[in-house]
Design an enzyme around this catalytic site. Structure first.
Site, short mmCIF file in Angstrom:
data_model
loop_
_atom_site.label_atom_id
_atom_site.label_comp_id
_atom_site.label_asym_id
_atom_site.label_seq_id
_atom_site.Cartn_x
_atom_site.Cartn_y
_atom_site.Cartn_z
N ASP A 221 0.96 -1.07 0.14
CA ASP A 221 -0.03 0.04 -0.06
C ASP A 221 1.05 1.29 0.18
O ASP A 221 2.13 1.07 0.24
CB ASP A 221 -0.99 -0.01 1.02
CG ASP A 221 -2.22 0.93 0.94
OD1 ASP A 221 -1.93 1.84 -0.10
OD2 ASP A 221 -3.17 0.73 1.47
C1 BGC Z 1 -5.11 3.04 -0.21
C2 BGC Z 1 -5.18 2.04 -1.30
C3 BGC Z 1 -4.83 2.92 -2.66
C4 BGC Z 1 -3.56 3.64 -2.47
C5 BGC Z 1 -2.97 4.43 -3.73
C6 BGC Z 1 -3.89 4.25 -0.17
O1 BGC Z 1 -3.97 5.12 0.58
O2 BGC Z 1 -5.18 2.49 1.11
O3 BGC Z 1 -6.17 1.66 -1.25
O4 BGC Z 1 -4.70 2.09 -3.77
O5 BGC Z 1 -3.61 4.63 -1.58
O6 BGC Z 1 -3.89 5.36 -3.93
#
Ligand code: BGC
Length: 778
Positions: A221
């Site tokens: 993540d």
């Molecule tokens: C989220 C993810 C997301 C990523 C990129 C994170 O804060 O938890 O689900 O894919 O950001 O935007």
């Protein structure tokens, strides 16, 4: 394709460079071996692409809770194909979706983005979605691995959960989706039993890669990788975003000094190459050319099929309705998706006001305004990118006063020279009085009206989550007297640049018309309701309630919406309440209104789908994928607040309807509940091994669809073990055979163990409404 041969051509530095993003959304290209830049983008309701702005619009499907409410795997697969088409259109190889965490507690702020409280339903819908996306040559990413079922302190919280619970509940959808062949998995921010997930070798190397045989890419993540050796050795293949981060030179040194074997790096690279090959980003790899999908039509279809009719005294579908009192902030300005990284920018949104206006004489009243922040000013806006001397580097049009560029500047803007972004718009009010303007965002802002400075100062970010700067930004308001019909020149200038090398520009010029005050708004809505054939109140949550980065504190409809609904229903007994929320809300007035229709976050075709369902062109096809409590206090699992940094999943496997059954209490609406526009009889059931055949008849007067749900029980509790969507004409009987998975009869005891014995297999309309029963012997 011989990936090892390609890896052998790369020096260590190049291999290491591949393992961290070159920017917010992509991995670097390596032309020598024919590897293109590999581009990733959120998901799950659309494909945003590399630009976080309305300049690059995307189709916006209904929220994942709505998709799950269809219980229709074919529809989920078709939605996946549409997403692949969008991804291909935008040069995206990896879609960062689906989100297959569970609705453990109704307070989870990001539930709209997950499918269900049930691990089996989540896995089935997730697998169909993944198959659809990947048929289009685009990688799907199952996220967030694992136990990211709430948002509070998500970067640091430790989820304490036993092995059996992890396997039977939280890992189960991931296991299913891996079996379906998903090409990528995202490791979550949180820890599980003391180890942060990006370093969780036991779960990532052990369970995911070895035991399940996952051969795809594990991406972190965003910013979740915080260490060098433990993360690189822990199974996470790629640290996103970049270019800075804890790998790079430090990882190279760790390899040179023998602390990380080069074979580990090679395995990460091999997985990148495999993904690139699958998605057409590696020379010689092929991505198929899928059959084109009509995005608008499919978005409308999914919306109507997910709409869930909770109660209906017979008012729906409307007949002979000529005048509609349409009430509510969300009726005028549809809330079509949840907030956070899931957000996309559709090029059109059909509001309920627009949709219903085509079918009847509609009289609109706001009623009450639950929104905490002002909406972006609705006038076309120019964004100017300025250098240190105020020179214009580039200019880009925006549809409204919402400005967002995260990770990437629009083409033509040189980040090194950028010092400020200015929005300019001309606004001509429709009414005279004290208008409210606002700037929402973090940093230095100057706001002018007709050249006069109204605000010049700095807005600070309260709290510790940097993502809140765009998900829940602070707001400064100012009141401006304006006259109807007169044009006003508005500007807001924001000192902008890069934050730790990353582009982060996010602010909004907000506006609200003069308000006569809430009492007068409610009184007006009541008056309009009394004068029309029917009243339709659209009530819902706001971005402050359902978004990423925080959890909910209660399940109430924000502001005075409950009061408004009661007042309107008092004035017109033919009141339909449309609930526009991604996850459960309390509905204390549910028994006092003629019908309750849940539209979730319905996607860009909201209004058209709503009009179609209210007037009966389409049936509301949804069944609840999650139990709706009457009150938060009744919900069996509510704890999302860490204690000493940890949340213990002490309820074990008893979440959702399993917990409700055990508690002996009845919720407002059970898992699986939902009414259509026809009636059904459940005629017969027979079981042949684990193949269960059910016959149902449409006993009503119009064609309809039924979600036949199969639950198994060993006496103590029912569990979903199969389902199918069937369609029938009036009077027609249809048969369906559902195959129950072996997991339905297994528990985890240091391995899967089948619990032999006799099980009741029941077919029904929801978990607490069994209609037919048979016995299977395992
Ligand atoms: C989220 C993810 C997301 C990523 C990129 C994170 O804060 O938890 O689900 O894919 O950001 O935007």
């Amino acid at each position: 394709m011989d990936f090892d041969e390609l890896i052998a051509q790369l020096d260590l530095g190049t291999k290491i460079r591949l393992l961290t993003g070159m920017d917010m959304w992509s991995l670097p290209p390596v032309p020598e071996i024919g590897l293109d830049r590999l581009v990733m983008s959120d998901g799950p309701v659309g494909v945003r692409g590399e630009q976080w702005s309305s300049a690059d619009p995307s189709i916006a499907l209904p929220s994942p809770t709505a998709l799950a409410a269809t219980w229709d795997l074919d529809l989920a697969r078709r939605a996946g194909r549409l997403l692949a088409q969008e991804a291909r259109r935008k040069g995206v190889h990896v879609l960062l979706a689906p989100t297959i965490n569970l609705h453990r507690s109704p307070l989870g702020g990001r539930h709209f983005e997950c499918f269900s409280e049930d691990a089996y339903l989540t896995g089935e819908v997730g697998a169909a979605y993944v198959e659809g996306v990947q048929e289009g040559g685009v990688a799907a990413t199952a996220k967030h691995f694992v136990a990211n079922d709430f948002e509070t302190d998500r970067f640091t919280v430790d989820v304490r959960v036993g092995d059996a619970v992890l396997r039977e509940v939280y890992l189960r959808p991931f296991e299913r989706v891996v079996a379906a062949g998903v090409w990528a998995v995202m490791t979550a921010y949180n820890s599980v039993n003391g180890t942060t997930m990006t370093e969780h070798s036991e779960l990532v190397n052990g369970v995911l890669k070895s035991e399940w045989g996952f051969d795809g890419l594990v991406v972190s993540d965003w910013t979740a990788v915080r260490s060098t050796e433990p993360a690189a050795m822990g199974g996470t293949d790629v640290a996103m975003p970049g270019p800075s981060g804890p790998w790079g030179e430090r990882l190279e040194a760790a390899v040179r000094e023998g602390r990380v074997p080069e074979s580990v790096v090679d395995d990460h690279v091999r997985r990148i190459l495999r993904l690139a090959h699958r998605t057409g980003a590696l020379r010689g790899g092929a991505a198929p050319s899928p059959t084109p999908v009509d995005g608008v039509a499919l978005t409308r279809e999914v919306a109507a099929r997910g709409f869930t009719l909770l109660t209906n005294d017979g008012i729906l579908p409307f007949q002979g309705v000529r005048t509609i009192a349409l009430i509510g902030a969300a009726a005028g300005e549809a809330r079509v998706m949840g907030g956070g990284s899931a957000q996309v920018f559709p090029d059109r949104i059909v509001s309920p006001l627009e949709g219903l206006g085509e079918r009847a004489e509609v009289r609109y009243a706001l009623g009450t305004d639950p929104r905490v922040r002002l909406s972006p000013i609705p006038s076309p806006t120019r964004a100017q990118f300025l250098d240190a001397d105020g020179g214009v580097l580039a200019e880009h049009p925006l549809a409204t006063g919402e400005a967002r560029w995260l990770g990437q500047l629009p083409p033509g803007v040189d980040g090194d020279r950028l010092k400020a972004v200015r929005l300019l718009t001309t606004y001509t009010p429709g009414m005279s009085g004290a208008h409210e303007l606002s700037v929402a965002g973090v940093g230095a802002f100057t706001v002018t009206v007709n050249g006069e400075t109204l605000f010049d100062g700095t807005v600070d970010l309260p709290g510790g989550d940097p993502a809140a700067a765009f998900m829940a930004p602070p707001e400064r308001r100012m009141s401006v007297p304006m006259r109807a019909g007169e044009a006003y020149e508005l500007t807001v200038t924001h000192a902008a640049g890069a934050l730790k090398g990353m582009v982060f520009i996010s602010f909004t010029l907000g506006h609200a018309d003069p308000s006569p005050g809430e009492e007068a708004l409610i009184a007006e809505a009541v008056r309009v309701a009394a004068e029309c054939d029917v009243a339709v109140v659209v009530a819902g949550t706001t971005p402050e309630v359902e978004s990423e980065g925080f959890d909910r504190t209660d399940l109430k409809l924000p502001g005075r919406q409950d009061e408004l609904i009661r007042a309107v229903a008092g004035a017109n007994p033919r009141t339909v309440v449309v609930v526009n929320a991604g996850s459960p809300v309390e509905m204390p007035w549910a028994d006092e209104v003629a019908a309750v229709l849940l539209t979730w976050f319905p996607g860009q075709e909201a209004g058209t789908a709503l009009a179609g369902v209210l007037f009966g062109d389409a049936e509301p096809g949804g069944r609840l994928p999650t139990t709706w409590p009457r009150r938060l206090e009744d919900a069996p699992v509510a704890g999302v607040t860490p204690v000493d940094g940890a949340v213990a999943y002490d309820e074990g496997v008893f979440i959702g309807y399993r917990a409700w059954q055990r508690s002996g209490r009845a919720p407002a609406f059970w898992f699986g509940h939902g009414l259509g526009y026809t009636t059904w009889s459940y005629d017969s059931i027979s079981a042949d091994g684990t193949a269960v055949t059910v016959a149902v008849t449409n006993t009503g007067h119009r064609p309809g669809r039924e979600v036949v749900q199969i639950y198994v029980s060993n006496g103590a509790e029912r569990r979903l073990a199969g389902f199918d969507v069937v369609a029938a004409e009036p009077g027609q009987t249809v048969l369906t055979t559902v195959f129950l998975p072996e997991r339905a009869f297994q528990v985890w005891q240091d391995g899967w163990r089948t619990v032999e014995g006799e099980y009741a297999v029941e077919a029904g309309r929801h978990v607490a409404d069994p209609r037919l029963s048979a016995t299977v012997k395992i």
